[in-house]
Design a protein around this motif. Structure first.
Motif, mmCIF file in Angstrom:
data_model
loop_
_atom_site.group_PDB
_atom_site.id
_atom_site.type_symbol
_atom_site.label_atom_id
_atom_site.label_comp_id
_atom_site.label_asym_id
_atom_site.label_seq_id
_atom_site.Cartn_x
_atom_site.Cartn_y
_atom_site.Cartn_z
ATOM 1 N N THR A 78 2.437 7.411 11.679
ATOM 2 C CA THR A 78 2.077 7.579 13.090
ATOM 3 C C THR A 78 1.144 8.757 13.303
ATOM 4 O O THR A 78 0.584 8.916 14.391
ATOM 5 N N ARG A 79 0.967 9.605 12.291
ATOM 6 C CA ARG A 79 0.135 10.800 12.443
ATOM 7 C C ARG A 79 -1.262 10.637 11.851
ATOM 8 O O ARG A 79 -2.051 11.580 11.862
ATOM 9 N N THR A 80 -1.568 9.476 11.302
ATOM 10 C CA THR A 80 -2.884 9.259 10.712
ATOM 11 C C THR A 80 -3.287 7.799 10.878
ATOM 12 O O THR A 80 -2.426 6.910 10.948
ATOM 13 N N ASP A 81 -4.582 7.567 10.960
ATOM 14 C CA ASP A 81 -5.078 6.192 11.020
ATOM 15 C C ASP A 81 -5.139 5.670 9.594
ATOM 16 O O ASP A 81 -6.193 5.648 8.963
ATOM 17 N N TRP A 82 -3.993 5.240 9.093
ATOM 18 C CA TRP A 82 -3.827 4.943 7.676
ATOM 19 C C TRP A 82 -4.524 3.641 7.289
ATOM 20 O O TRP A 82 -5.494 3.632 6.526
ATOM 21 N N LEU A 83 -4.085 2.512 7.813
ATOM 22 C CA LEU A 83 -4.656 1.219 7.439
ATOM 23 C C LEU A 83 -5.336 0.496 8.598
ATOM 24 O O LEU A 83 -6.232 -0.305 8.387
ATOM 25 N N TYR A 133 0.838 -1.196 0.000
ATOM 26 C CA TYR A 133 0.000 0.000 0.000
ATOM 27 C C TYR A 133 0.879 1.254 0.000
ATOM 28 O O TYR A 133 1.943 1.272 0.617
ATOM 29 N N ASP A 134 0.402 2.308 -0.675
ATOM 30 C CA ASP A 134 1.131 3.577 -0.699
ATOM 31 C C ASP A 134 1.001 4.249 0.659
ATOM 32 O O ASP A 134 -0.099 4.569 1.112
ATOM 33 N N ALA A 135 2.140 4.489 1.296
ATOM 34 C CA ALA A 135 2.141 4.993 2.662
ATOM 35 C C ALA A 135 2.178 6.516 2.701
ATOM 36 O O ALA A 135 2.762 7.157 1.825
ATOM 37 N N PRO A 136 1.568 7.118 3.731
ATOM 38 C CA PRO A 136 1.733 8.560 3.949
ATOM 39 C C PRO A 136 3.151 8.839 4.434
ATOM 40 O O PRO A 136 3.905 7.920 4.763
ATOM 41 N N ALA A 137 3.510 10.118 4.496
ATOM 42 C CA ALA A 137 4.866 10.481 4.906
ATOM 43 C C ALA A 137 5.170 9.976 6.315
ATOM 44 O O ALA A 137 6.287 9.524 6.592
ATOM 45 N N SER A 142 -6.779 9.159 0.057
ATOM 46 C CA SER A 142 -5.770 8.106 -0.018
ATOM 47 C C SER A 142 -5.643 7.618 -1.451
ATOM 48 O O SER A 142 -6.637 7.470 -2.159
ATOM 49 N N PRO A 143 -4.410 7.346 -1.894
ATOM 50 C CA PRO A 143 -4.237 6.822 -3.250
ATOM 51 C C PRO A 143 -4.518 5.328 -3.341
ATOM 52 O O PRO A 143 -4.489 4.768 -4.433
ATOM 53 N N ASN A 144 -4.772 4.682 -2.204
ATOM 54 C CA ASN A 144 -4.914 3.228 -2.197
ATOM 55 C C ASN A 144 -6.330 2.798 -2.558
ATOM 56 O O ASN A 144 -7.296 3.221 -1.907
ATOM 57 N N SER A 168 -5.696 -8.743 8.780
ATOM 58 C CA SER A 168 -6.842 -7.871 8.549
ATOM 59 C C SER A 168 -6.363 -6.439 8.377
ATOM 60 O O SER A 168 -5.826 -5.826 9.299
ATOM 61 N N VAL A 169 -6.555 -5.899 7.153
ATOM 62 C CA VAL A 169 -6.214 -4.506 6.856
ATOM 63 C C VAL A 169 -7.533 -3.738 6.876
ATOM 64 O O VAL A 169 -8.194 -3.581 5.850
ATOM 65 N N ARG A 170 -7.897 -3.268 8.048
ATOM 66 C CA ARG A 170 -9.263 -2.798 8.283
ATOM 67 C C ARG A 170 -9.694 -1.691 7.339
ATOM 68 O O ARG A 170 -10.767 -1.763 6.717
ATOM 69 N N ASN A 171 -8.909 -0.629 7.239
ATOM 70 C CA ASN A 171 -9.365 0.542 6.484
ATOM 71 C C ASN A 171 -9.384 0.321 4.977
ATOM 72 O O ASN A 171 -9.960 1.125 4.246
ATOM 73 N N ALA A 172 -8.755 -0.756 4.513
ATOM 74 C CA ALA A 172 -8.828 -1.106 3.088
ATOM 75 C C ALA A 172 -9.957 -2.090 2.811
ATOM 76 O O ALA A 172 -10.164 -2.475 1.655
#
Length: 432
Positions: free
Chosen positions: A198-203, A191-195, A250-252, A219-223
């Protein structure tokens, strides 16, 4: 004949009447809801059961009064608490309990300000026979930026002696032995990661299960996806593969949310079948791989004891063929059979995260209901805005299980009466 001109006193009375109507309307909806609510947490077919529960707790954000406890039937045999939150729980062969946790007040904070929050896993000795009470005998933890969406939700013990851990802070799974990381898979490999994750609930990677020695179900919840990760190979299969949807900038691409939506705690049943707590669709599903290689819902259930599920976050297929469901926001653990009938249930004191039926715990492989033919369920249709507001109230205030979207709608109407009436009353007083 002169027409009557409303006086300030009349406006004040009218405003007070509207406020009263709003209050009475809301209180009446609560009384009716409570009076008509079905009974939950009392089913018991008389079979002996021992159930281990990891409780996330309560309070704002569900970060208070976390605990781990063992139920003998519906009686609490022991409880370990005094921690912000506990999550996945597993009883080890020696009788100790392994539990993912999050807690505040640590001084060792790495890059973060002290005091800070740590997350990781603990080994708890119940000491049930000695009467000394549960005791944390060891801990592996590390500092995280915030208490929210940075927790270790799951840990598994491998035959190698390593511990397999999920990590939302850096969105990875890793193994640790003697306090040292021995292997890891970073979600940024797929997955394309943010910079800075730790600063966002990414996946929000929230679960990992062992399928075989070097193959793990993640389990990749947010995807809205499950991925199978093989050590040395990376992702070898995606369940609910990308359908082109993106959101939140998100680009994902994400999986189809009508198949899975922010799921928790999948269980690999074998033969191309997986059991999943489809949390934000408020149901439990079996997904089956078809001949083309895609995955579809082959069985689903969305309620028990006459009460629709609300954010269920664990489902285990038991050796007896039943399914144990942790229904988080309804604050209950419930065992159902293939038809969805309840055979046992327990109303929990706080919001539970996960439950395991002893002695087996969650297994790899199990009876697949889909083998008996596809099953369709008449599922409720939620209203997005009301459902979102209800979720906020449930997680923030821990509203009772019978408080539904209808109560949210009545509350909004009542609030309109109260605000409107207050404005009219205030205007009348100012004119007086």
């Amino acid at each position: 004949m002169r027409s009557k001109v409303p006086t300030p006193l009349t406006g004040t009375r009218a405003g007070a009447t509207l406020v009263l109507v709003g209050v009475v309307l809301f209180l009446s909806s609560l009384l009716v809801g409570a009076a008509l609510a079905p009974s939950v947490g009392g089913a018991d077919d008389g079979e002996a059961r021992r159930t281990l529960v990891g409780s996330q707790g309560g309070g704002p954000g569900l970060h208070e009064a976390g605990s781990v406890y063992l139920l003998d039937g519906r009686q609490t045999e022991w409880r370990a608490g005094e921690t912000d939150s506990y999550f996945d729980v597993t009883m080890l062969e020696n009788g100790s309990v392994m539990a993912g946790f999050m807690d505040s007040g640590y001084e060792e904070c790495g890059p973060y300000e002290s005091p800070c929050t740590h997350t990781g896993f603990r080994i708890i000795e119940p000491n049930a026979d000695s009467g000394a009470g549960p005791e944390v005998v060891s801990e592996y933890s590390f500092p995280v930026r915030t208490r929210a969406n940075s927790e270790v939700h799951d840990v598994e013990r491998l035959d190698s002696g390593e511990f397999l851990v999920t990590d939302m802070e850096y969105e990875r799974i890793f193994t640790v032995e003697d306090g040292e990381i021995t292997w890891q898979w970073n979600a940024s490999e797929r997955y394309d990661a943010p910079a800075d994750p730790t600063r966002t609930d990414w996946l929000h990677i929230n679960d990992v299960d062992v399928i075989s020695e070097d193959r793990y179900l993640v389990s990749v919840r947010n995807a809205h996806q499950l991925v199978i990760v093989e050590r040395g190979e990376g992702v070898v299969e995606v369940i609910n593969a990308d359908d082109g949807r993106t959101d939140g900038g998100s680009p994902n691409p994400k999986g189809d949310p009508t198949v899975l939506r922010q799921q928790h705690n999948p269980q690999w049943l074998g033969n191309g079948t997986v059991l999943v707590a489809d949390s934000h669709n408020d149901r439990i599903v079996e997904l089956r791989r078809n001949e083309s290689g895609s995955w579809n819902v082959a069985w689903a259930v969305d309620r028990a004891e006459g009460v629709p599920f609300s954010w269920p976050r664990d489902a285990d297929r038991l050796p007896n063929g039943n399914t144990l469901v942790t229904d988080s926001l309804n604050k209950r653990v419930v065992e159902i059979n293939r038809t969805g009938a309840t055979v046992w249930s327990y109303a929990t004191p706080q919001v539970p995260y996960e439950a395991e039926r002893l002695p087996a715990g969650e297994t790899v492989g199990g009876v697949a209901y889909a083998d008996g033919g596809e099953t369709t369920v008449d599922e409720r249709r939620n209203l997005p805005v009301l459902s979102f507001l209800l979720l906020l109230l449930q997680t923030g205030l821990q509203t009772p299980f019978w408080f539904t979207e209808a109560h949210v709608a009545v509350a909004l109407v009542s609030l309109g009466f109260v605000l409107g009436g207050s404005g009219i009353a205030l205007r009348g007083r100012l004119r007086g």
